[in-house]
Design a protein around this motif. Structure first.
Motif, PDB file in Angstrom:
ATOM      1  N   LEU A 281       0.806  -1.219   0.000  1.00 40.86           N
ATOM      2  CA  LEU A 281       0.000   0.000   0.000  1.00 40.86           C
ATOM      3  C   LEU A 281       0.843   1.275   0.000  1.00 40.86           C
ATOM      4  O   LEU A 281       0.307   2.372  -0.209  1.00 40.86           O
ATOM      5  CB  LEU A 281      -0.930   0.025   1.224  1.00 40.86           C
ATOM      6  N   GLY A 282       2.129   1.137   0.271  1.00 38.72           N
ATOM      7  CA  GLY A 282       2.988   2.313   0.359  1.00 38.72           C
ATOM      8  C   GLY A 282       2.981   2.944   1.736  1.00 38.72           C
ATOM      9  O   GLY A 282       3.309   4.123   1.886  1.00 38.72           O
ATOM     10  N   TYR A 283       2.617   2.177   2.768  1.00 40.14           N
ATOM     11  CA  TYR A 283       2.583   2.667   4.136  1.00 40.14           C
ATOM     12  C   TYR A 283       3.584   1.900   4.994  1.00 40.14           C
ATOM     13  O   TYR A 283       4.075   0.834   4.608  1.00 40.14           O
ATOM     14  CB  TYR A 283       1.194   2.488   4.767  1.00 40.14           C
ATOM     15  N   VAL A 284       3.842   2.453   6.169  1.00 37.13           N
ATOM     16  CA  VAL A 284       4.563   1.728   7.204  1.00 37.13           C
ATOM     17  C   VAL A 284       3.563   1.477   8.328  1.00 37.13           C
ATOM     18  O   VAL A 284       3.060   2.418   8.945  1.00 37.13           O
ATOM     19  CB  VAL A 284       5.780   2.522   7.715  1.00 37.13           C
ATOM     20  N   ILE A 285       3.268   0.195   8.603  1.00 38.28           N
ATOM     21  CA  ILE A 285       2.203  -0.165   9.549  1.00 38.28           C
ATOM     22  C   ILE A 285       2.791  -1.009  10.670  1.00 38.28           C
ATOM     23  O   ILE A 285       3.529  -1.963  10.409  1.00 38.28           O
ATOM     24  CB  ILE A 285       1.080  -0.952   8.843  1.00 38.28           C
ATOM     25  N   ARG A 286       2.447  -0.674  11.905  1.00 40.56           N
ATOM     26  CA  ARG A 286       2.881  -1.503  13.030  1.00 40.56           C
ATOM     27  C   ARG A 286       1.903  -1.322  14.198  1.00 40.56           C
ATOM     28  O   ARG A 286       1.375  -0.214  14.419  1.00 40.56           O
ATOM     29  CB  ARG A 286       4.295  -1.140  13.460  1.00 40.56           C
ATOM     30  N   PRO A 287       1.662  -2.396  14.942  1.00 40.52           N
ATOM     31  CA  PRO A 287       0.807  -2.287  16.135  1.00 40.52           C
ATOM     32  C   PRO A 287       1.500  -1.454  17.214  1.00 40.52           C
ATOM     33  O   PRO A 287       2.729  -1.463  17.340  1.00 40.52           O
ATOM     34  CB  PRO A 287       0.627  -3.732  16.581  1.00 40.52           C
ATOM     35  N   VAL A 288       0.703  -0.742  17.988  1.00 34.80           N
ATOM     36  CA  VAL A 288       1.224   0.063  19.094  1.00 34.80           C
ATOM     37  C   VAL A 288       1.299  -0.819  20.334  1.00 34.80           C
ATOM     38  O   VAL A 288       0.280  -1.367  20.778  1.00 34.80           O
ATOM     39  CB  VAL A 288       0.329   1.290  19.359  1.00 34.80           C
ATOM     40  N   VAL A 289       2.510  -0.966  20.872  1.00 33.39           N
ATOM     41  CA  VAL A 289       2.705  -1.758  22.099  1.00 33.39           C
ATOM     42  C   VAL A 289       3.621  -0.981  23.037  1.00 33.39           C
ATOM     43  O   VAL A 289       4.548  -0.307  22.585  1.00 33.39           O
ATOM     44  CB  VAL A 289       3.326  -3.138  21.767  1.00 33.39           C
ATOM     45  N   PRO A 290       3.397  -1.076  24.365  1.00 28.98           N
ATOM     46  CA  PRO A 290       2.203  -1.688  24.959  1.00 28.98           C
ATOM     47  C   PRO A 290       1.021  -0.729  24.873  1.00 28.98           C
ATOM     48  O   PRO A 290       1.190   0.487  24.800  1.00 28.98           O
ATOM     49  CB  PRO A 290       2.628  -1.916  26.407  1.00 28.98           C
ATOM     50  N   SER A 291      -0.182  -1.292  24.911  1.00 27.93           N
ATOM     51  CA  SER A 291      -1.380  -0.471  24.841  1.00 27.93           C
ATOM     52  C   SER A 291      -2.531  -1.208  25.495  1.00 27.93           C
ATOM     53  O   SER A 291      -2.627  -2.443  25.402  1.00 27.93           O
ATOM     54  CB  SER A 291      -1.720  -0.153  23.377  1.00 27.93           C
ATOM     55  N   GLU A 292      -3.401  -0.461  26.176  1.00 24.34           N
ATOM     56  CA  GLU A 292      -4.559  -1.073  26.824  1.00 24.34           C
ATOM     57  C   GLU A 292      -5.604  -1.494  25.806  1.00 24.34           C
ATOM     58  O   GLU A 292      -6.444  -2.340  26.092  1.00 24.34           O
ATOM     59  CB  GLU A 292      -5.172  -0.090  27.830  1.00 24.34           C
ATOM     60  N   SER A 293      -5.565  -0.883  24.615  1.00 26.58           N
ATOM     61  CA  SER A 293      -6.480  -1.261  23.547  1.00 26.58           C
ATOM     62  C   SER A 293      -5.665  -1.598  22.305  1.00 26.58           C
ATOM     63  O   SER A 293      -4.447  -1.388  22.270  1.00 26.58           O
ATOM     64  CB  SER A 293      -7.477  -0.126  23.260  1.00 26.58           C
ATOM     65  N   LEU A 294      -6.323  -2.112  21.304  1.00 25.03           N
ATOM     66  CA  LEU A 294      -5.653  -2.518  20.073  1.00 25.03           C
ATOM     67  C   LEU A 294      -5.579  -1.329  19.122  1.00 25.03           C
ATOM     68  O   LEU A 294      -6.608  -0.830  18.651  1.00 25.03           O
ATOM     69  CB  LEU A 294      -6.411  -3.684  19.439  1.00 25.03           C
ATOM     70  N   ILE A 295      -4.359  -0.888  18.827  1.00 24.92           N
ATOM     71  CA  ILE A 295      -4.159   0.301  17.993  1.00 24.92           C
ATOM     72  C   ILE A 295      -3.084   0.016  16.947  1.00 24.92           C
ATOM     73  O   ILE A 295      -2.030  -0.544  17.252  1.00 24.92           O
ATOM     74  CB  ILE A 295      -3.745   1.518  18.851  1.00 24.92           C
ATOM     75  N   LEU A 296      -3.357   0.436  15.727  1.00 22.19           N
ATOM     76  CA  LEU A 296      -2.374   0.382  14.651  1.00 22.19           C
ATOM     77  C   LEU A 296      -1.851   1.785  14.376  1.00 22.19           C
ATOM     78  O   LEU A 296      -2.624   2.760  14.354  1.00 22.19           O
ATOM     79  CB  LEU A 296      -2.996  -0.176  13.370  1.00 22.19           C
ATOM     80  N   GLU A 297      -0.558   1.870  14.149  1.00 17.57           N
ATOM     81  CA  GLU A 297       0.073   3.142  13.784  1.00 17.57           C
ATOM     82  C   GLU A 297       0.499   3.065  12.318  1.00 17.57           C
ATOM     83  O   GLU A 297       1.244   2.152  11.927  1.00 17.57           O
ATOM     84  CB  GLU A 297       1.284   3.411  14.671  1.00 17.57           C
ATOM     85  N   ILE A 298       0.016   3.996  11.514  1.00 18.06           N
ATOM     86  CA  ILE A 298       0.311   4.002  10.082  1.00 18.06           C
ATOM     87  C   ILE A 298       1.058   5.280   9.718  1.00 18.06           C
ATOM     88  O   ILE A 298       0.593   6.400  10.027  1.00 18.06           O
ATOM     89  CB  ILE A 298      -0.988   3.908   9.243  1.00 18.06           C
ATOM     90  N   HIS A 299       2.195   5.137   9.080  1.00 19.11           N
ATOM     91  CA  HIS A 299       2.945   6.274   8.556  1.00 19.11           C
ATOM     92  C   HIS A 299       2.674   6.366   7.056  1.00 19.11           C
ATOM     93  O   HIS A 299       2.859   5.389   6.323  1.00 19.11           O
ATOM     94  CB  HIS A 299       4.451   6.096   8.804  1.00 19.11           C
ATOM     95  N   TYR A 300       2.265   7.535   6.623  1.00 18.38           N
ATOM     96  CA  TYR A 300       1.984   7.737   5.204  1.00 18.38           C
ATOM     97  C   TYR A 300       2.331   9.173   4.834  1.00 18.38           C
ATOM     98  O   TYR A 300       2.400  10.053   5.691  1.00 18.38           O
ATOM     99  CB  TYR A 300       0.509   7.438   4.905  1.00 18.38           C
ATOM    100  N   GLU A 301       2.554   9.413   3.591  1.00 19.61           N
ATOM    101  CA  GLU A 301       2.841  10.755   3.096  1.00 19.61           C
ATOM    102  C   GLU A 301       3.897  11.466   3.946  1.00 19.61           C
ATOM    103  O   GLU A 301       3.609  12.432   4.664  1.00 19.61           O
ATOM    104  CB  GLU A 301       1.552  11.597   3.051  1.00 19.61           C
ATOM    105  N   GLU A 302       5.111  10.960   3.894  1.00 24.75           N
ATOM    106  CA  GLU A 302       6.241  11.550   4.607  1.00 24.75           C
ATOM    107  C   GLU A 302       6.033  11.499   6.123  1.00 24.75           C
ATOM    108  O   GLU A 302       6.085  10.454   6.728  1.00 24.75           O
ATOM    109  CB  GLU A 302       6.488  12.985   4.111  1.00 24.75           C
ATOM    110  N   ASP A 303       5.710  12.650   6.754  1.00 25.96           N
ATOM    111  CA  ASP A 303       5.647  12.694   8.219  1.00 25.96           C
ATOM    112  C   ASP A 303       4.226  12.555   8.763  1.00 25.96           C
ATOM    113  O   ASP A 303       3.980  12.813   9.930  1.00 25.96           O
ATOM    114  CB  ASP A 303       6.259  14.002   8.734  1.00 25.96           C
ATOM    115  N   GLN A 304       3.284  12.146   7.931  1.00 24.77           N
ATOM    116  CA  GLN A 304       1.904  12.009   8.387  1.00 24.77           C
ATOM    117  C   GLN A 304       1.718  10.682   9.120  1.00 24.77           C
ATOM    118  O   GLN A 304       2.202   9.633   8.690  1.00 24.77           O
ATOM    119  CB  GLN A 304       0.941  12.075   7.195  1.00 24.77           C
TER     120      GLN A 304
END
Length: 463
Positions: A281-304
């Motif tokens: 997809l052209g993104y950098v995707i990784r789960p956020v750990v540790p976290s009390e809930s399930l969250i994905l962190e996506i980097h897209y469009e340079e610093d977004q």
């Protein structure tokens, strides 16, 4: 003879009467009409007392209490002291002390006639302050709060891409998982997000069988917690464990929200190859750990950056219970009854009816809480309900009333923090402050109260 009498009178008063008349006749040039009125009252009082003193014969009988009062307060003022009270005497004294005596210091504008106004100086000052705050709020919104539409569209599209990939993966790898169609939600979709388009919620509706599960309102449990509920497993004797897919998440006879989140965490964080999907997809995707809930962190469009929070939910008629745990561990088995959709719809609907500024005020308040760390515990739900309460009291929500409604919302918030209770606008038995500690409530209340005299301090971002 009359002329001689007048000359004699003027001679007897050593020219004081003439001097007073001269001051009164020329004071308008210096003080204007308002100042002349105050000075006139004072000087006429002095003149009449002086005339009475030099003309009345000295008599022992005039030393009575009534005679003493005639010196202190002229009889033409009557018995009421409202016409010349202590504050007015002080004001007159200050006016005399500040009376200009050097004509070289006069400005040309000083003599220019001013347009008549029905407002008092205090009203004019309040109007100027209100306009100033209004301008600062609008500037603050444009500079620090509003998100460019292009950024919002790009963030939404990124979330849609991730949601599509996750849906396909679950359907292929876990076809027996009882789910309805996942969908995106949150302030980004309601155009209520502020500062940055950086978070969104992915709602994951569970399919629970009506004959196997029942909802127990929090106020009907021993925990007595309105706004939350328990999902109890029913008919175990006829439908043993394993009949429902979600029996694997039962703890103590109730569907445990933490266990449900842990199930999805194994799928999302442990089974999906996010680096491969991100590369495609052209993104950098990784789960956020540790976290009390399930969250994905996506980097897209340079610093977004975009954070996607996975939120399992169970539909309960026209309401929904979400797997967002209470802050206190003893309520770990309870599901949160979400009123966000109804609250947001109510606020937006009222703005559409009268072209109001409620949503604009909400965005500004949300940004203030985001920029000011002491207010970080005030959530969008808190602020939305406060504005709904204010809407019940105030009808004027025009764009020009933004400053007034903003200050009123601050006052209302302080009032709720003082009592430690914020009733839900849609369900008054629910206290939306129930998860806040006493120290958090006190800190926010003190911070807001300290800024109430100068609300502009809340608009500082530290940049």
């Amino acid at each position: 003879m009359a002329g001689a009498g007048e000359k004699k009178g003027k001679k007897d008063d050593n020219g004081i009467g003439t001097a007073i008349d001269f001051v009164l006749s020329n004071a308008r040039l210096v003080l204007g009409v308002g100042g002349l009125a105050i000075l006139g009252i004072a000087t006429l009082a002095v003149k009449r007392m002086y005339d009475r003193a030099i003309s009345a014969p000295v008599s022992p009988s005039r030393s009575s209490q009534s005679g003493k009062r005639s010196w202190e307060e002229p009889s033409w003022l009557g018995s009421s002291t409202r016409l010349l009270n202590k504050d007015m005497k002080t004001s007159v004294s200050r006016s005399l002390q500040t009376l200009p005596t050097d004509t070289s210091g006069f400005e040309q504008d000083y003599f220019r006639p001013k347009p008549p106004s029905c407002k008092s100086p205090s009203d004019l000052k309040k109007t100027r302050l209100k306009l100033s705050l209004q301008e600062k709020l609008v500037t603050y919104f444009k500079k620090y709060v509003a998100i460019p539409p292009a950024d919002q569209s790009l963030a939404k599209q990124t979330a849609i891409d991730i949601c599509a990939e996750l849906r396909n993966f679950i359907h292929c790898k876990f076809p027996d998982m009882s789910l309805r169609d996942m969908h995106l939600s949150g302030s980004l979709y309601d155009d209520l997000q502020v500062v940055r388009a950086d978070h969104i919620q992915l709602m994951i509706p569970l399919i629970v069988e009506n004959n196997l599960w029942s909802c127990v309102p929090g106020e009907e449990t021993i925990l007595n917690l309105p706004g939350f509920c328990l999902l109890r497993r029913e008919n175990v004797e006829y439908f043993p464990r394993g009949t429902s897919y979600w029996d694997r998440c039962v703890v103590g006879g109730y569907l445990c929200p933490k266990a449900v989140v842990a199930t999805f965490e194994k799928v999302v964080a442990g089974s999906i190859n996010w680096p491969a999907i991100g590369s495609m997809l052209g993104y950098v995707i990784r789960p956020v750990v540790p976290s009390e809930s399930l969250i994905l962190e996506i980097h897209y469009e340079e610093d977004q950056k975009l954070f996607i929070a996975f939120l399992p939910l169970v539909a309960l008629g026209d309401r929904a219970a979400v797997a967002k745990a209470h802050r206190l561990p003893r309520y770990g088995n309870m599901w949160r009854l979400s009123q966000r959709g109804a609250e947001t719809a109510a606020l937006i609907g009222r703005d559409q009816q009268d072209s109001g500024c409620r949503c604009l005020c909400l965005k500004i308040l949300k940004a203030i809480c985001r920029y000011n760390l002491p207010l970080s515990h005030l959530t969008a739900s808190h602020l939305t309900n406060i504005l709904l309460h204010v809407s019940e009291k105030e009808e004027d929500w025009s764009q020009g009333a933004l400053a007034d409604r903003f200050v009123q919302a601050l006052r209302e918030t302080i009032g709720y923090l003082e009592t430690g209770i914020l009733p839900s606008a849609l369900d008054p038995k629910v206290n939306l402050f129930c998860e806040l500690t006493t120290d958090e409530v006190d800190e926010m209340g003190y911070f807001l109260y300290s800024s109430l005299s100068e609300p502009e301090v809340l608009l500082r971002t530290g940049e």
